[in-house]
Each structure stands twice: as structure tokens, then as C-alpha cells.
Design a protein around this motif. Structure first.
Motif, PDB file in Angstrom:
ATOM      1  N   LEU A   1       0.863  -1.178   0.000  1.00 41.66           N
ATOM      2  CA  LEU A   1       0.000   0.000   0.000  1.00 41.66           C
ATOM      3  C   LEU A   1       0.898   1.225   0.000  1.00 41.66           C
ATOM      4  CD1 LEU A   1      -2.917   1.175   0.270  1.00 41.66           C
ATOM      5  CD2 LEU A   1      -2.547   1.163   2.757  1.00 41.66           C
ATOM      6  N   THR A   2       0.755   2.071  -1.023  1.00 37.68           N
ATOM      7  CA  THR A   2       1.609   3.256  -1.104  1.00 37.68           C
ATOM      8  C   THR A   2       1.126   4.322  -0.124  1.00 37.68           C
ATOM      9  OG1 THR A   2       0.318   4.422  -2.802  1.00 37.68           O
ATOM     10  CG2 THR A   2       1.923   2.772  -3.566  1.00 37.68           C
ATOM     11  N   HIS A   3       1.967   5.306   0.125  1.00 40.86           N
ATOM     12  CA  HIS A   3       1.599   6.400   1.026  1.00 40.86           C
ATOM     13  C   HIS A   3       0.495   7.270   0.435  1.00 40.86           C
ATOM     14  CE1 HIS A   3       4.651   5.833   4.161  1.00 40.86           C
ATOM     15  NE2 HIS A   3       5.446   5.406   3.189  1.00 40.86           N
ATOM     16  N   GLN A   4       0.270   7.175  -0.878  1.00 39.35           N
ATOM     17  CA  GLN A   4      -0.818   7.930  -1.518  1.00 39.35           C
ATOM     18  C   GLN A   4      -2.149   7.182  -1.465  1.00 39.35           C
ATOM     19  OE1 GLN A   4       2.265   7.433  -3.131  1.00 39.35           O
ATOM     20  NE2 GLN A   4       2.881   9.400  -2.199  1.00 39.35           N
ATOM     21  N   GLY A   5      -2.103   5.877  -1.080  1.00 40.22           N
ATOM     22  CA  GLY A   5      -3.338   5.102  -0.961  1.00 40.22           C
ATOM     23  C   GLY A   5      -3.587   4.157  -2.113  1.00 40.22           C
TER      24      GLY A   5
ATOM     25  N   LYS B   1      -3.606   9.254   5.600  1.00 38.94           N
ATOM     26  CA  LYS B   1      -3.135   8.107   6.372  1.00 38.94           C
ATOM     27  C   LYS B   1      -3.846   6.856   5.860  1.00 38.94           C
ATOM     28  CE  LYS B   1      -2.215  10.715  10.643  1.00 38.94           C
ATOM     29  NZ  LYS B   1      -2.543  10.840  12.081  1.00 38.94           N
ATOM     30  N   PRO B   2      -3.433   6.337   4.706  1.00 37.05           N
ATOM     31  CA  PRO B   2      -4.155   5.218   4.096  1.00 37.05           C
ATOM     32  C   PRO B   2      -4.041   3.922   4.900  1.00 37.05           C
ATOM     33  CG  PRO B   2      -2.107   5.611   2.937  1.00 37.05           C
ATOM     34  CD  PRO B   2      -2.251   6.733   3.918  1.00 37.05           C
ATOM     35  N   VAL B   3      -5.134   3.182   4.905  1.00 34.29           N
ATOM     36  CA  VAL B   3      -5.191   1.866   5.545  1.00 34.29           C
ATOM     37  C   VAL B   3      -5.919   0.926   4.588  1.00 34.29           C
ATOM     38  CG1 VAL B   3      -6.097   0.513   7.471  1.00 34.29           C
ATOM     39  CG2 VAL B   3      -5.229   2.814   7.872  1.00 34.29           C
ATOM     40  N   LEU B   4      -5.343  -0.244   4.359  1.00 30.30           N
ATOM     41  CA  LEU B   4      -5.987  -1.273   3.546  1.00 30.30           C
ATOM     42  C   LEU B   4      -6.649  -2.270   4.485  1.00 30.30           C
ATOM     43  CD1 LEU B   4      -6.443  -2.627   0.754  1.00 30.30           C
ATOM     44  CD2 LEU B   4      -4.310  -3.874   1.147  1.00 30.30           C
TER      45      LEU B   4
ATOM     46  N   ASN C   1     -15.360  -7.194   1.045  1.00 28.15           N
ATOM     47  CA  ASN C   1     -14.949  -5.990   0.334  1.00 28.15           C
ATOM     48  C   ASN C   1     -13.559  -5.566   0.816  1.00 28.15           C
ATOM     49  OD1 ASN C   1     -15.049  -3.751  -1.317  1.00 28.15           O
ATOM     50  ND2 ASN C   1     -16.552  -2.623  -0.084  1.00 28.15           N
ATOM     51  N   LEU C   2     -12.612  -5.471  -0.085  1.00 28.98           N
ATOM     52  CA  LEU C   2     -11.268  -4.978   0.230  1.00 28.98           C
ATOM     53  C   LEU C   2     -11.258  -3.483  -0.024  1.00 28.98           C
ATOM     54  CD1 LEU C   2      -8.345  -5.958   1.005  1.00 28.98           C
ATOM     55  CD2 LEU C   2      -7.863  -5.944  -1.468  1.00 28.98           C
ATOM     56  N   VAL C   3     -10.968  -2.693   1.021  1.00 30.78           N
ATOM     57  CA  VAL C   3     -11.121  -1.241   0.900  1.00 30.78           C
ATOM     58  C   VAL C   3      -9.855  -0.519   1.332  1.00 30.78           C
ATOM     59  CG1 VAL C   3     -13.604  -1.417   1.346  1.00 30.78           C
ATOM     60  CG2 VAL C   3     -12.054  -0.921   3.235  1.00 30.78           C
ATOM     61  N   VAL C   4      -9.657   0.666   0.748  1.00 32.35           N
ATOM     62  CA  VAL C   4      -8.629   1.597   1.209  1.00 32.35           C
ATOM     63  C   VAL C   4      -9.345   2.758   1.875  1.00 32.35           C
ATOM     64  CG1 VAL C   4      -6.751   3.141   0.558  1.00 32.35           C
ATOM     65  CG2 VAL C   4      -7.028   0.952  -0.628  1.00 32.35           C
ATOM     66  N   LYS C   5      -9.018   2.974   3.167  1.00 35.19           N
ATOM     67  CA  LYS C   5      -9.645   4.042   3.934  1.00 35.19           C
ATOM     68  C   LYS C   5      -8.608   5.106   4.263  1.00 35.19           C
ATOM     69  CE  LYS C   5     -10.984   1.563   7.423  1.00 35.19           C
ATOM     70  NZ  LYS C   5     -11.709   1.153   8.653  1.00 35.19           N
ATOM     71  N   ASP C   6      -9.083   6.294   4.543  1.00 35.87           N
ATOM     72  CA  ASP C   6      -8.199   7.371   4.990  1.00 35.87           C
ATOM     73  C   ASP C   6      -8.278   7.443   6.504  1.00 35.87           C
ATOM     74  OD1 ASP C   6      -6.465   9.440   5.060  1.00 35.87           O
ATOM     75  OD2 ASP C   6      -7.649  10.805   3.833  1.00 35.87           O
ATOM     76  N   GLY C   7      -7.452   6.647   7.175  1.00 39.03           N
ATOM     77  CA  GLY C   7      -7.490   6.570   8.631  1.00 39.03           C
ATOM     78  C   GLY C   7      -8.107   5.271   9.088  1.00 39.03           C
ATOM     79  N   GLU C   8      -7.679   4.777  10.235  1.00 37.78           N
ATOM     80  CA  GLU C   8      -8.092   3.467  10.745  1.00 37.78           C
ATOM     81  C   GLU C   8      -9.589   3.374  10.982  1.00 37.78           C
ATOM     82  OE1 GLU C   8      -7.316  -0.346  11.595  1.00 37.78           O
ATOM     83  OE2 GLU C   8      -5.615   1.024  11.432  1.00 37.78           O
ATOM     84  N   SER C   9     -10.185   4.440  11.526  1.00 47.22           N
ATOM     85  CA  SER C   9     -11.599   4.381  11.902  1.00 47.22           C
ATOM     86  C   SER C   9     -12.517   5.037  10.877  1.00 47.22           C
ATOM     87  CB  SER C   9     -11.803   5.064  13.263  1.00 47.22           C
ATOM     88  OG  SER C   9     -11.400   6.427  13.193  1.00 47.22           O
TER      89      SER C   9
ATOM     90  N   ASN D   1     -14.765   6.494   5.157  1.00 48.43           N
ATOM     91  CA  ASN D   1     -14.596   7.117   3.843  1.00 48.43           C
ATOM     92  C   ASN D   1     -13.700   6.235   2.978  1.00 48.43           C
ATOM     93  OD1 ASN D   1     -14.455   8.924   1.699  1.00 48.43           O
ATOM     94  ND2 ASN D   1     -12.767  10.078   2.621  1.00 48.43           N
ATOM     95  N   PHE D   2     -14.305   5.476   2.066  1.00 46.39           N
ATOM     96  CA  PHE D   2     -13.554   4.568   1.215  1.00 46.39           C
ATOM     97  C   PHE D   2     -12.987   5.324   0.015  1.00 46.39           C
ATOM     98  CE2 PHE D   2     -16.507   0.829   2.563  1.00 46.39           C
ATOM     99  CZ  PHE D   2     -15.956   0.876   3.831  1.00 46.39           C
ATOM    100  N   LEU D   3     -11.678   5.270  -0.115  1.00 48.34           N
ATOM    101  CA  LEU D   3     -11.033   5.889  -1.274  1.00 48.34           C
ATOM    102  C   LEU D   3     -11.026   4.936  -2.468  1.00 48.34           C
ATOM    103  CD1 LEU D   3      -7.974   7.467   0.588  1.00 48.34           C
ATOM    104  CD2 LEU D   3     -10.207   8.490   0.118  1.00 48.34           C
ATOM    105  N   TRP D   4     -11.085   3.663  -2.168  1.00 47.18           N
ATOM    106  CA  TRP D   4     -11.127   2.625  -3.207  1.00 47.18           C
ATOM    107  C   TRP D   4     -11.719   1.380  -2.572  1.00 47.18           C
ATOM    108  CZ3 TRP D   4      -9.394  -2.348  -3.672  1.00 47.18           C
ATOM    109  CH2 TRP D   4      -9.352  -2.887  -4.972  1.00 47.18           C
ATOM    110  N   GLU D   5     -12.467   0.573  -3.359  1.00 47.04           N
ATOM    111  CA  GLU D   5     -13.015  -0.677  -2.840  1.00 47.04           C
ATOM    112  C   GLU D   5     -13.148  -1.698  -3.960  1.00 47.04           C
ATOM    113  OE1 GLU D   5     -17.200  -0.433  -1.565  1.00 47.04           O
ATOM    114  OE2 GLU D   5     -17.134   1.687  -2.135  1.00 47.04           O
ATOM    115  N   SER D   6     -12.874  -2.944  -3.619  1.00 44.31           N
ATOM    116  CA  SER D   6     -12.925  -4.019  -4.619  1.00 44.31           C
ATOM    117  C   SER D   6     -14.339  -4.245  -5.135  1.00 44.31           C
ATOM    118  CB  SER D   6     -12.371  -5.320  -4.028  1.00 44.31           C
ATOM    119  OG  SER D   6     -13.143  -5.752  -2.909  1.00 44.31           O
ATOM    120  N   PHE D   7     -15.363  -3.917  -4.331  1.00 41.69           N
ATOM    121  CA  PHE D   7     -16.744  -4.074  -4.780  1.00 41.69           C
ATOM    122  C   PHE D   7     -17.043  -3.241  -6.020  1.00 41.69           C
ATOM    123  CE2 PHE D   7     -19.367  -5.737  -0.910  1.00 41.69           C
ATOM    124  CZ  PHE D   7     -18.638  -6.909  -0.951  1.00 41.69           C
TER     125      PHE D   7
END
Length: 438
Positions: free
Chosen positions: A90-94, A117-120, A127-135, A138-144
Motif C-alpha cells: 500500500l503506497t503512502h498515496q493510498g 493516512k491510508p489503511v488497507l 470488500n477490500l477497501v482503502v480508507k483514509d485513517g483506521e476508523s 470514507n472509502f477511497l477505493w473498494e474491490s466491490f
């Protein structure tokens, strides 16, 4: 010395056999072969996999602790890594990236949004998602948003009329090749929305237009016992999905598009520890698109299964008699296009295909009939929504295609006939009454 060697062996084994059980990773972490993400409730697992006697590496998602393993999503389905040292980061850009053994980029999520602060994370929905922050929710990307051959609960098949993205299922190319195959399962948005399965650009079969509960050709009463379906249709786009009615009991359900273009809906039985098929298509010859040609009705309980609609006759009688129904049926008498035309009601029907239909969801059925009579090209009408007694107007023009009797409940459709056929209908009705009471 011997104790030191044993200690070193324990350290070595622990290091190389360690498999992460977290459901998340951050830009400071990565996943390689034999390391996985597991959703918090342990329903799904994500990681690299391969096929027997193959060096191709894929990153996918599957149901955890179910054998044989069923892959429900593959990231790099069209571009496998060619060695066993592939890496997911996971890159620092998400962005999620898959690298091969030489560090070359094989696949990337290419998110259009940048995270702070991206989190996969792998969710319990699969659903595999990239969020901005642990909690964050707000999904920045999702496999769905990038379906493969599997339709999971919580996933949406969407079509955006404004920006253009269109989401649908595509079959695998082969049992050991998840690349995009020849078949697609989608919502056809031409005319009134309907579900179709295509082979390339050709419709293989259709489960019909949306009727307020489900698609017209599906047993909606049976499906609604354990699944809740949603269908959002606005001037901006369409969204179709489903959820389980009792997620605490029913946690594993999916619809699969297989290599032959058939769809199978599965439910997991904890009691039997196996998958049950609760719905599949096509189930019979009438489900294949336009089996009987135009202006006809298909009924698997009849022999032959194809019959022309009232007021029509086979276009090629000799072929029709030899069970070649592809030519369909033509009118015996042209429509008069005045007040002499009338409508024959068919009940228990899977509605015909709707790609060239017209609709207005605010009209009543009586208003629908009036509109159809005013247009000489209009050949049939029905309610677009059958809930609460029916509402909305759906009009067909010219030839009617892919109409069949429903295996379960079905709905009503009214087909247009000239005045001359009204006489035939009355004569037949009187004859039936005479026979009944004589």
C-alpha cells in the motif's frame, strides 16, 4: 550447542511461517505469498494464490475455512505475476500495488483519490477497501467497485448515466485462469432496465425487467424469504444489490457466473458444511433468449414449447412444424390503428425484453392502455411495478421478443390485436361456454 541450534530453528520457523491475522495493513507493511489478511469475524481471507503446476501468482479473496477454496475476487486477474516472490504493498498515496520478483509493477488500484493516512482493510462483507485513517468510513477505493465473476451480498452492480462507469460480472476464462472470459452478467439500461447474460455482444438469456420485487423471470417470492433486494433507478443511474435478511445466521451467500455463462446462487449450510444451490439460470430451453422467435410465447409444459401469440401465425410454417422457431410469428391481420383495436390479457408471464421499450413510472394501467392505443406502433403494455396492486406504465413497440410463461407466479401483459381478432375471441369463448353447459 544443541540447545542453541534448537533455539535458532524455532526462531527461523516462527519468522518464515508467520501469517498475519490482522484485517489491515499500512504503507509500512506488505503481503507476500503465504501471508494473508483475515476479516475481523474470520469470514473472508485475502492473499496470493496460484494453480497447480503454475508459476502464475494472483492476489484474491476467498471464504476462509471452507474447502474447497472458492475465489470470489481477483485483483490482477488479467495480469498474473510470473513467480512466487510477488508482493502486495500500500503506497503512502493510498494505491494498492502488486510487484513481481524483480520489483516491476504488475497491477495497481490506480485510485483517483489521495489519502493522508491510508489503511488497507478486508471487511467481513468480502470488500477490500482503502480508507483514509483506521476508523474512517470514507472509502477511497473498494474491490466491490470492480466485480469479477462473483456477486456478493452488499455489492452493487451500478451504471452511472453521467460519468459512464458500468459495473457487471465477467466469467473466468478457464478453471485455472481468472482472466476475463466470454460471458457477462449485467443490467441492460437500454429502454426499461432488465437483467441479461451475454456471450460477447449477444444476449444469451434474460431474467427480464425489474418489477418492483425482483427481475420478472425470477421466483421473487422464494428469494425474498432469505434475501432483501434493492434497486435504485434515477435519471443519474442504476444500482442493484442484495443483503441477507438475517446476517447473524446466514453469513455466506453468493451468485456465481460460471464458465458456460450460467448463473448459480449459493447459500452455505452450516449443518451440512456445503453449498446449496437455491437459484440458477438458465433452467430450461425457454430461458434462452428468443427461443421461439418474435411475437410468440414459450411454455416448457407444452409440446411443442412454442406457440404464436393470438392474432399471429408462424412466418415459416414448414420450419415451425419441424421445431425451428427462429423465424417467429407474423400478424394474420394488420392493426387498424383506430378505436377498433383491443388488448388480449396474458397472465403468469415473464415479460418480454425491454431494450426498445418506453416507460413512465407515474402512470396508471388505464392511462397506459390509452397511450398505447394512440400510437400505432405500440403492441403491448403492462405495469412497470407490480407491488401494491400495480403501478407505472411499460410500453412495447413493434415485435415482442422473449416472452414466456413464468415458472412460479409471473405477471400480466396486454397485447394489441385488431378488431377482427375480437370476433374470433368472442366466438371461441361462446363455443367454450356452449360445450361446458351442453
Amino acid at each position: 550447542m544443541e540447545n542453541q541450534q534448537i533455539l535458532m530453528l524455532i526462531i527461523y520457523t516462527t519468522f518464515f511461517c508467520f501469517i498475519p491475522t490482522s484485517s489491515t495493513i499500512t504503507p509500512n507493511q506488505s503481503l507476500k505469498y503465504h501471508e494473508t489478511l483475515v476479516s475481523s469475524a474470520g469470514t473472508f481471507e485475502a492473499g496470493f494464490f496460484d494453480f497447480e503446476n503454475s508459476r502464475r501468482q494472483y492476489f484474491g479473496i476467498w471464504y476462509k475455512d471452507i474447502s474447497p477454496r472458492i475465489i470470489v475476487w481477483v485483483a490482477n486477474r488479467n495480469v498474473p505475476a510470473q513467480n512466487s516472490t510477488a508482493l502486495l504493498k500500500l503506497t503512502h498515496q493510498g494505491d494498492i500495488v502488486i510487484l513481481d520478483g524483480s520489483g516491476g509493477r504488475v497491477w495497481s488500484s490506480n485510485s483517483s483519490k489521495t489519502a493522508v493516512k491510508p489503511v488497507l482493510q478486508l471487511l467481513d462483507s468480502g470488500n477490500l477497501v482503502v480508507k483514509d485513517g483506521e476508523s474512517s468510513d470514507n472509502f477511497l477505493w473498494e474491490s466491490f467497485d470492480y466485480p469479477g465473476d462473483t456477486f456478493l451480498a452488499g455489492m452493487k452492480l451500478k451504471s452511472d448515466f453521467v460519468t459512464g462507469p458500468y459495473q457487471y460480472l465477467t466469467s473466468w476464462r478457464d478453471n485455472d485462469d481468472p482472466a476475463e472470459g466470454e460471458f457477462s452478467y449485467m443490467i441492460d439500461t437500454k429502454g426499461f432496465p432488465q437483467q441479461v447474460t451475454t456471450h460477447g455482444t449477444t444476449i444469451l438469456y434474460s431474467t427480464g425487467p425489474w418489477n418492483g420485487y425482483l427481475f420478472s423471470g425470477v421466483s421473487w417470492e422464494r428469494m425474498h424469504r432469505f434475501l432483501n433486494f434493492s434497486f435504485e433507478f434515477t435519471n443519474k443511474g442504476i444500482s442493484y444489490g442484495y443483503e441477507t435478511l438475517n446476517s447473524s445466521v446466514l453469513t455466506r451467500t453468493m451468485l456465481k457466473l460460471n464458465l458456460r455463462g450460467a448463473t448459480e446462487r449459493f447459500l452455505w449450510s452450516n449443518q451440512r458444511q456445503s453449498w446449496d444451490i437455491v437459484n440458477n439460470h438458465p433452467t430450461d430451453q425457454c430461458e434462452y433468449f428468443a427461443t421461439c422467435g418474435v411475437n410468440s410465447i414459450c411454455n416448457v409444459n407444452n409440446l411443442p414449447i412454442c406457440e404464436c401469440l393470438q392474432g399471429f401465425t408462424p412466418k415459416f410454417q414448414a420450419k415451425w412444424d419441424s421445431h425451428d422457431w427462429s423465424g417467429g410469428c407474423v400478424r394474420k391481420t394488420k392493426l387498424s390503428c383506430d378505436n377498433g383495436d383491443w388488448f388480449k390479457e396474458y397472465t403468469g408471464i415473464k415479460l418480454p425484453e425491454t431494450s426498445s421499450s418506453w416507460f413512465d413510472r407515474s402512470l396508471s394501467l388505464q392511462e397506459c392502455e390509452t397511450l398505447c392505443l394512440r400510437n400505432c406502433s405500440c403492441t403491448a403494455y403492462a405495469n412497470s411495478d407490480i407491488r401494491d396492486g400495480g403501478s407505472g406504465c411499460l410500453l412495447w413497440f413493434h415485435d415482442i421478443v422473449d416472452m414466456r410463461t413464468h415458472n412460479d407466479q409471473g405477471q400480466e401483459i396486454h397485447t394489441r390485436l385488431p378488431f377482427s381478432e375480437r370476433g374470433n375471441f368472442i366466438s371461441i369463448s361462446i363455443l367454450c361456454l356452449f360445450v361446458r353447459f351442453s
